[in-house]
Scaffold this active site. Structure first.
Site, PDB file in Angstrom:
ATOM      1  N   ALA A 105     -11.105   6.236  -3.174  1.00 51.13           N
ATOM      2  CA  ALA A 105      -9.974   6.224  -2.245  1.00 51.13           C
ATOM      3  C   ALA A 105     -10.118   7.301  -1.170  1.00 51.13           C
ATOM      4  O   ALA A 105     -11.055   8.109  -1.179  1.00 51.13           O
ATOM      5  CB  ALA A 105      -8.673   6.411  -3.018  1.00 51.13           C
ATOM      6  N   HIS A 106      -9.154   7.317  -0.252  1.00 45.50           N
ATOM      7  CA  HIS A 106      -9.252   8.214   0.899  1.00 45.50           C
ATOM      8  C   HIS A 106      -9.180   9.688   0.499  1.00 45.50           C
ATOM      9  O   HIS A 106      -8.489  10.076  -0.424  1.00 45.50           O
ATOM     10  CB  HIS A 106      -8.194   7.888   1.960  1.00 45.50           C
ATOM     11  CG  HIS A 106      -6.776   7.918   1.485  1.00 45.50           C
ATOM     12  ND1 HIS A 106      -5.743   7.375   2.200  1.00 45.50           N
ATOM     13  CD2 HIS A 106      -6.203   8.426   0.372  1.00 45.50           C
ATOM     14  CE1 HIS A 106      -4.612   7.552   1.565  1.00 45.50           C
ATOM     15  NE2 HIS A 106      -4.865   8.191   0.448  1.00 45.50           N
ATOM     16  N   ASN A 107      -9.979  10.479   1.231  1.00 40.70           N
ATOM     17  CA  ASN A 107     -10.018  11.938   1.082  1.00 40.70           C
ATOM     18  C   ASN A 107     -10.576  12.414  -0.260  1.00 40.70           C
ATOM     19  O   ASN A 107     -10.424  13.582  -0.619  1.00 40.70           O
ATOM     20  CB  ASN A 107      -8.636  12.562   1.317  1.00 40.70           C
ATOM     21  CG  ASN A 107      -8.147  12.343   2.735  1.00 40.70           C
ATOM     22  OD1 ASN A 107      -7.312  11.468   2.978  1.00 40.70           O
ATOM     23  ND2 ASN A 107      -8.673  13.098   3.677  1.00 40.70           N
TER      24      ASN A 107
END
Length: 204
Positions: A105-107
């Site tokens: 997922a993001h980051n």
């Protein structure tokens, strides 16, 4: 770099020397991929992260303006997705190997020399250390930190940060259904039993 048929590469993306991108992969805009990497068929790099804000009319999408930055000698399996960062970047460091059907997922940040087996998933903004081994089907919640040299056994669910190296497991091992049902019913009674023991100890 060598790029297979039907692969999409977005504007501003950079791919290092001797990297192999197999057919039908997708690499969105402004991603950075290092040298000597392998991206297998169906891989998606830099898709939008799952960023939405709730409001009275439903859900409002939050723009995902970060990048995906992949180091050197990284191998990513088929149909794995690495989402771009919301504000900062999603980072996969050097020598990471990721199996098929993995969700990043993001980051998220994955430290160098870490290996992730198939059907694992990491929620947003989690940091995974170096030299970790993540077995198949592991689920890692968001906004956690996993130390270096951690081994997570298959199908474990990680809901808190891990601060020390070592092997970690969760879940109930497989057994015959009749025994599993009996043991599960006993587990449901543990709170009641604990309260009774507390009262007995208190009244001694």
């Amino acid at each position: 770099a060598t790029v297979g048929a039907n692969t999409f590469i977005g504007r501003g993306t950079e791919i290092g020397a001797s990297t192999q991108v197999y057919p039908n992969a997708t690499i969105h805009h402004n991603c950075q991929i290092g040298k000597c990497c392998t991206l297998h068929s169906g891989t998606i790099i830099g898709d939008d992260g799952f960023g939405f804000a709730e409001h009275r009319h439903g859900w409002k999408k939050i723009p995902q303006i970060g990048r995906v930055v992949i180091g050197n000698h990284v191998d990513i399996g088929s149909n794995t997705t690495v989402d771009r960062g919301a504000l900062g970047d999603t980072v996969i460091e050097d020598n990471v190997i990721i199996d098929n059907l993995v969700q990043i997922a993001h980051n998220v940040r994955i430290g160098a020399n870490t290996a992730m087996a198939g059907c694992s998933a990491v929620a947003g903004s989690t940091i995974i250390g170096r030299n970790c081994r993540i077995a198949g089907g592991v689920r890692i919640s968001g906004h956690l930190t996993i130390a270096d040299d951690v081994f997570l056994t298959a199908a474990s669910v990680v809901y808190r940060s891990i601060k020390k190296p070592g092997s970690y497991s969760s879940g109930v091992p497989l057994e015959e259904t009749r025994f599993w049902r009996r043991n599960y019913n006993r587990i449901k009674q543990l709170d009641k039993i604990a309260k009774r023991l507390f009262e007995i100890e208190k009244n001694k």
